[in-house]
Design an enzyme around this catalytic site. Structure first.
Site, PDB file in Angstrom:
ATOM      1  N   LYS A   1       0.839  -1.203   0.000  1.00  0.00           N
ATOM      2  CA  LYS A   1       0.000   0.000   0.000  1.00  0.00           C
ATOM      3  C   LYS A   1       0.880   1.261   0.000  1.00  0.00           C
ATOM      4  CE  LYS A   1      -3.748  -2.434   2.338  1.00  0.00           C
ATOM      5  NZ  LYS A   1      -4.362  -2.837   3.608  1.00  0.00           N
TER       6      LYS A   1
ATOM      7  N   GLN B   1      -4.449  -1.650  10.146  1.00  0.00           N
ATOM      8  CA  GLN B   1      -4.396  -2.935   9.442  1.00  0.00           C
ATOM      9  C   GLN B   1      -4.955  -4.050  10.331  1.00  0.00           C
ATOM     10  OE1 GLN B   1      -3.269  -3.450   6.136  1.00  0.00           O
ATOM     11  NE2 GLN B   1      -4.024  -5.526   6.454  1.00  0.00           N
TER      12      GLN B   1
ATOM     13  N   ASP C   1     -10.563   2.983   4.808  1.00  0.00           N
ATOM     14  CA  ASP C   1     -10.929   1.566   4.607  1.00  0.00           C
ATOM     15  C   ASP C   1     -12.446   1.410   4.506  1.00  0.00           C
ATOM     16  OD1 ASP C   1      -8.932  -0.280   4.240  1.00  0.00           O
ATOM     17  OD2 ASP C   1      -8.476  -0.499   6.383  1.00  0.00           O
TER      18      ASP C   1
END
Ligand SMILES: NC(=O)c1ccc[n+]([C@@H]2O[C@H](COP(=O)([O-])OP(=O)(O)OC[C@H]3O[C@@H](n4cnc5c(N)ncnc54)[C@H](OP(=O)(O)O)[C@@H]3O)[C@@H](O)[C@H]2O)c1
Length: 293
Positions: free
Chosen positions: A53, A97, A120
């Site tokens: 990412k 994460q 997200d």
């Protein structure tokens, strides 16, 4: 006939080129989008996702950083890191994460993220907006799958779609998005899970079959309607002593068998995963654009 291979790299490259133009426009106004990833613990798969990412962000001019925390980090410390990111103007969006170590509460953690920075799209406010058809951000993997379908002109309107898996991050949001009255929606969606009685009865009906289960060889050729589009979300590590790392990455779908029956299919790697990263970047650019409004 062999299936068309849906090339996630090609679609992601084109998508990111369009994003780079949006980043350039922001730069002309003196805004550089900032994306931070919070990584707790040393799970190798999570560390590898975060690295990819960060690299993808840098390539299109997004400022990215990683906050690495030890596996034993208490909730109070993670909370204060999140509060800091919420208050930091250089950070337009950030992700925590997943999965998190056991002592940390995922729901509480996600609730603490400022919704306008929740790139997200996991915060209940953003899930709610998406569900109502008024998305601020799109959940990355479902959004990426929809971009792949769009890029290959695969009709969702009127299509029978079967999704295997109902997780918060893939199956459920994707089922909502594809059933919505919208371009790249209007599908008739069936969601299968561990309590579904007869998967094959459903999967054989599917014009578009999407597997997000997390188990290799879940989808085999006899489960697929000839000519169907098969999207493989699974990312499963299987032991392979001949591979440099001792394992290799496979999806949920028996690619060799299913590609003889399907009309189009995504490979693993090289399919959905690349679009997931691209959509996270898109949400970060959107976050920066929204702040400037
Ligand atoms: N490519 C990408 O960018 C990307 C992104 C996210 C995830 N993934 C991968 O996608 C896979 C799924 O991830 P996830 O987070 O959605 O998984 P998850 O939270 O573990 O959910 C798996 C879903 O599959 C269902 N399931 C599991 N085993 C089953 C079985 N034997 N029979 C029927 N249903 C079964 C579960 O049903 P129940 O609800 O009944 O338990 C659940 O709904 C994983 O391999 C993950 O690594 C890839």
């Amino acid at each position: 006939m062999e299936a068309i291979i849906i090339d996630g790299k090609k679609v992601a490259d084109e998508f990111r080129a369009r994003l780079a133009e949006r980043v350039e426009k922001l730069a002309q106004r003196g805004v550089i989008p900032g994306l931070t990833a919070v990584l707790v613990g040393d799970d190798p798969a999570s560390a590898s996702y975060v690295r990819s990412k960060k690299k993808a962000a840098a390539e299109i001019g997004i400022n990215s950083s990683v906050v690495e925390l030890p596996a034993g980090t208490p909730q109070s410390e993670l909370d204060s890191i999140i509060d800091g990111l919420n208050a930091d103007d250089r950070v337009h969006g950030y992700i925590v994460q997943l999965p998190l170590p056991k002592q940390l509460n995922v729901e509480k953690t996600i609730q603490r993220i400022l919704p306008v920075k929740d790139v997200d799209c996991f915060h209940p406010e953003n899930v709610g907006l998406m569900t109502l058809g008024r998305p601020r951000f799109l959940p990355a993997t479902p959004g990426g799958i929809i971009e792949l379908l769009r890029a290959y002109n695969i009709q969702t309107s009127g299509a029978e779609v079967v999704i295997l898996g109902r997780s918060d991050i893939v199956g459920r949001p994707l089922s909502i998005m594809l059933a919505q009255k919208a371009v790249m929606g209007n599908a008739t969606v069936t969601v299968c899970h561990t309590r579904t009685r007869d998967w094959v009865r459903h999967t054989r009906n599917a014009d578009i079959l999407i597997s997000a289960v997390g188990r290799a060889n879940t989808v085999t050729a006899e489960m697929v309607k000839p000519g169907a589009t098969v999207i493989d979300v699974g990312m499963n590590r299987i032991d392979d002593p001949s591979a440099k790392k001792g394992y290799r990455l496979v999806g949920d779908v028996d690619f060799a068998g299913v590609s003889q029956v399907a009309g189009a299919i995504t490979p693993v790697p090289g399919g959905v995963g690349l679009m997931t990263v691209a959509m996270l970047l898109a949400n970060t650019v959107t976050a920066a654009e929204l702040r400037g409004q």
